[in-house]
Design an enzyme around this catalytic site. Structure first.
Site, PDB file in Angstrom:
ATOM      1  CB  SER A  30      -0.862  -0.022   1.261  1.00  0.00           C
ATOM      2  OG  SER A  30      -1.433   1.246   1.473  1.00  0.00           O
ATOM      3  CE1 TYR A  54      -4.325  -2.513   5.010  1.00  0.00           C
ATOM      4  CE2 TYR A  54      -3.634  -0.323   4.331  1.00  0.00           C
ATOM      5  CZ  TYR A  54      -4.012  -1.604   4.013  1.00  0.00           C
ATOM      6  OH  TYR A  54      -4.065  -1.985   2.699  1.00  0.00           O
ATOM      7  CE  LYS A  58      -1.625  -4.373   3.239  1.00  0.00           C
ATOM      8  NZ  LYS A  58      -1.823  -5.636   2.503  1.00  0.00           N
ATOM      9  CG  PHE A  83      -0.920   5.293  -5.041  1.00  0.00           C
ATOM     10  CD1 PHE A  83       0.118   4.398  -5.333  1.00  0.00           C
ATOM     11  CD2 PHE A  83      -0.588   6.457  -4.384  1.00  0.00           C
ATOM     12  CE1 PHE A  83       1.442   4.677  -4.990  1.00  0.00           C
ATOM     13  CE2 PHE A  83       0.739   6.749  -4.050  1.00  0.00           C
ATOM     14  CZ  PHE A  83       1.746   5.859  -4.353  1.00  0.00           C
ATOM     15  CG  ASN A 104     -11.951   2.408   2.104  1.00  0.00           C
ATOM     16  OD1 ASN A 104     -12.101   1.210   2.290  1.00  0.00           O
ATOM     17  ND2 ASN A 104     -10.864   3.056   2.476  1.00  0.00           N
ATOM     18  CB  VAL A 122     -16.014  16.161   3.568  1.00  0.00           C
ATOM     19  CG1 VAL A 122     -14.630  16.533   3.060  1.00  0.00           C
ATOM     20  CG2 VAL A 122     -16.963  15.859   2.408  1.00  0.00           C
ATOM     21  NE  ARG A 136      -5.680   9.560   1.205  1.00  0.00           N
ATOM     22  CZ  ARG A 136      -5.403  10.625   1.952  1.00  0.00           C
ATOM     23  NH1 ARG A 136      -4.948  11.731   1.392  1.00  0.00           N
ATOM     24  NH2 ARG A 136      -5.570  10.581   3.263  1.00  0.00           N
ATOM     25  NE  ARG A 195     -10.147   8.210   7.697  1.00  0.00           N
ATOM     26  CZ  ARG A 195     -10.473   7.478   6.626  1.00  0.00           C
ATOM     27  NH1 ARG A 195     -11.553   6.714   6.648  1.00  0.00           N
ATOM     28  NH2 ARG A 195      -9.735   7.514   5.541  1.00  0.00           N
ATOM     29  CG  ASP A 198      -7.449  10.276   6.871  1.00  0.00           C
ATOM     30  OD1 ASP A 198      -7.157   9.071   6.768  1.00  0.00           O
ATOM     31  OD2 ASP A 198      -8.598  10.728   6.671  1.00  0.00           O
TER      32      ASP A 198
END
Ligand code: UDP
Length: 236
Positions: A30, A54, A58, A83, A104, A122, A136, A195, A198
């Site tokens: 990721s 997470y 990875k 991505f 997501n 948002v 993103r 969040r 992020d």
């Protein structure tokens, strides 16, 4: 939960791949392994502290597989740094159906379009980006799938790392606008707090996969929002 799920499975699969002499291991990594590096993310960048568990699993899995390859010259490893995969097959037969409330963005948008969710939240509009919302690099799942085929067909080195992204950044509000325009449906939304975990901006330098694998994305953000909606609207 992330550590248990992702690390135990990577270790067990690595052991089995060695035991059964699997020649090539393609790992779904990721972009989050780049941590808080500056975009565009390049494969040669030193990995920085990841911003969530997470991402840490990875980064650790990449290390485990790289060490396994160093210990076993018969094992080729390709680490694909995804991505933001979104979209669905154009047939509408295969798509994304998360359990419960989606984490997501794209499934949250499609469920809001369908009336399953009242509105989209948002997560922050005070990031250092064009419109303040998170940026993103969205990639259509069909392009992503094709990237795997190319990765299986080409083994340049014993350990290979490729970004699978478009190289373009799209903000949350730009994705919402693209969805509204392509599908002719309004998405009600409310700006809320950021969040935790992020980052502001994540997009790929996509040149290595193009050069070494002959792969690049073909589908656009408009294809992504169209196919995601086509899948969601046909769900019972
Ligand atoms: N996002 C949002 N509302 C949501 C879900 C996501 O505003 O309900 C934002 C999130 O803050 C990020 C972007 O959308 O800027 C993509 O988030 P997602 O969870 O889809 O992927 P991530 O980049 O976190 O892997």
């Amino acid at each position: 939960m992330y550590y248990y799920n992702n690390l135990v499975s990577t270790i067990v699969l690595t052991q089995l791949a060695t035991e059964y002499k699997v020649p090539k291991f393609v790992f779904s990594s990721s972009a989050t392994v780049y941590g808080d590096n500056e975009s565009p993310f390049v494969e040669t960048m030193a990995l920085r502290k990841t911003t969530n568990p997470y991402g840490e699993t990875k980064a650790m899995s990449e290390r485990i597989l790289t060490d396994a390859a160093a210990a076993n010259k018969e094992l080729n490893v390709t680490l694909l740094r995804y991505f933001n995969p979104v979209g669905a097959h154009e047939s509408g037969l295969i798509g994304e159906l998360p359990q419960g409330i989606p984490n997501n963005l794209m499934p949250y948008i499609t469920q809001t379009a369908k009336g399953k969710r009242e509105k989209l939240f948002v997560f922050g509009n005070d990031y250092d980006t064009e419109d303040g919302t998170g940026v993103r690099d969205y990639i259509h799942v069909v392009d992503l799938a094709k990237g795997h085929v190319k990765a299986l067909e080409n083994t340049v080195n014993q350990v290979n790392i490729y970004n699978l992204g478009s190289g373009k950044g799209t903000s949350v509000l730009q994705l919402v606008q693209a969805f509204e325009k392509e599908n002719n449906i309004k998405i009600p939304y409310e700006i809320t707090e950021r969040r935790s975990g992020d980052i502001a901006t994540s997009y790929a330098d996509a040149s290595k996969a193009k050069k070494e694998l002959g792969w690049e994305t073909e589908l656009t953000v408009f294809d992504m929002v169209k196919d995601s909606w086509n899948f969601e609207k046909n769900l019972k």
